[in-house]
Design a protein around this motif. Structure first.
Motif, mmCIF file in Angstrom:
data_model
loop_
_atom_site.group_PDB
_atom_site.id
_atom_site.type_symbol
_atom_site.label_atom_id
_atom_site.label_comp_id
_atom_site.label_asym_id
_atom_site.label_seq_id
_atom_site.Cartn_x
_atom_site.Cartn_y
_atom_site.Cartn_z
ATOM 1 N N LEU A 49 0.831 -1.194 0.000
ATOM 2 C CA LEU A 49 0.000 0.000 0.000
ATOM 3 C C LEU A 49 0.870 1.250 0.000
ATOM 4 C CD1 LEU A 49 -2.642 -1.122 2.625
ATOM 5 C CD2 LEU A 49 -2.882 -1.061 0.148
ATOM 6 N N PRO A 50 0.380 2.330 -0.573
ATOM 7 C CA PRO A 50 1.163 3.572 -0.560
ATOM 8 C C PRO A 50 1.210 4.156 0.842
ATOM 9 C CG PRO A 50 -0.982 3.945 -1.539
ATOM 10 C CD PRO A 50 -0.869 2.472 -1.310
ATOM 11 N N HIS A 51 2.288 4.842 1.115
ATOM 12 C CA HIS A 51 2.463 5.466 2.422
ATOM 13 C C HIS A 51 2.043 6.919 2.340
ATOM 14 C CE1 HIS A 51 4.554 1.971 3.964
ATOM 15 N NE2 HIS A 51 5.241 1.948 2.831
ATOM 16 N N ALA A 52 1.311 7.369 3.333
ATOM 17 C CA ALA A 52 0.850 8.755 3.371
ATOM 18 C C ALA A 52 1.695 9.529 4.366
ATOM 19 C CB ALA A 52 -0.612 8.818 3.775
ATOM 20 N N SER A 53 1.917 10.776 4.049
ATOM 21 C CA SER A 53 2.653 11.624 4.980
ATOM 22 C C SER A 53 1.685 12.591 5.635
ATOM 23 C CB SER A 53 3.744 12.395 4.235
ATOM 24 O OG SER A 53 3.161 13.293 3.326
#
Length: 138
Positions: A49-53
């Motif tokens: 999954l993409p990582h969110a900042s």
């Protein structure tokens, strides 16, 4: 009027035991449900999954001021431009990422035809976000 004596000798046929049959039926249904669902829960597909900042990105679109004078002169950010130069500037601005917002202001005495031409050129050039700038009456 005769009164009957209350006697405890009679058995009304009430059972003092708990009927276990419905409880066993429910437990068997739950057992079958869990036997079916547990193998499905163990089967997993690994997905990255993409990582969110937590940092906000400032991607506010630029603004272009286009105004139309009473005589039909078109001003691009305060500089007069002709129809061909207007189309070139719109096409160049539309290539930006994100495309800028076009703020369109017109003099009260400007012909609607010139406003419609600017809007048409903006849409044909790829600028889809057009805002109308007005001034309140004094």
């Amino acid at each position: 009027m005769a009164l009957a004596a209350f006697t405890d000798d009679e058995d009304d046929g009430l059972m003092a035991d708990i009927n276990m049959t419905p409880l066993v039926d429910v437990m068997l249904v739950l057992l079958i449900v869990f036997m079916v669902t547990i193998p499905a829960l163990r089967h997993a597909v690994n997905i990255e999954l993409p990582h969110a900042s937590s940092r906000q990105e400032d991607t506010k679109a630029a603004q272009i001021e286009v105004s139309i004078e009473a005589d039909g002169t078109v001003l691009w950010n305060g500089q007069p431009v002709g129809p061909a130069a207007l189309r070139e500037k719109i096409a160049a601005a539309a290539r930006g990422n994100p495309p800028p917002e076009l703020h369109l202001g017109a003099d009260r005495k400007a012909a609607y035809e010139s406003v419609a031409q600017v809007m048409s050129a903006a849409y044909a050039g790829g600028l889809t976000r057009i805002g109308f700038v007005t001034e309140p009456k004094r």
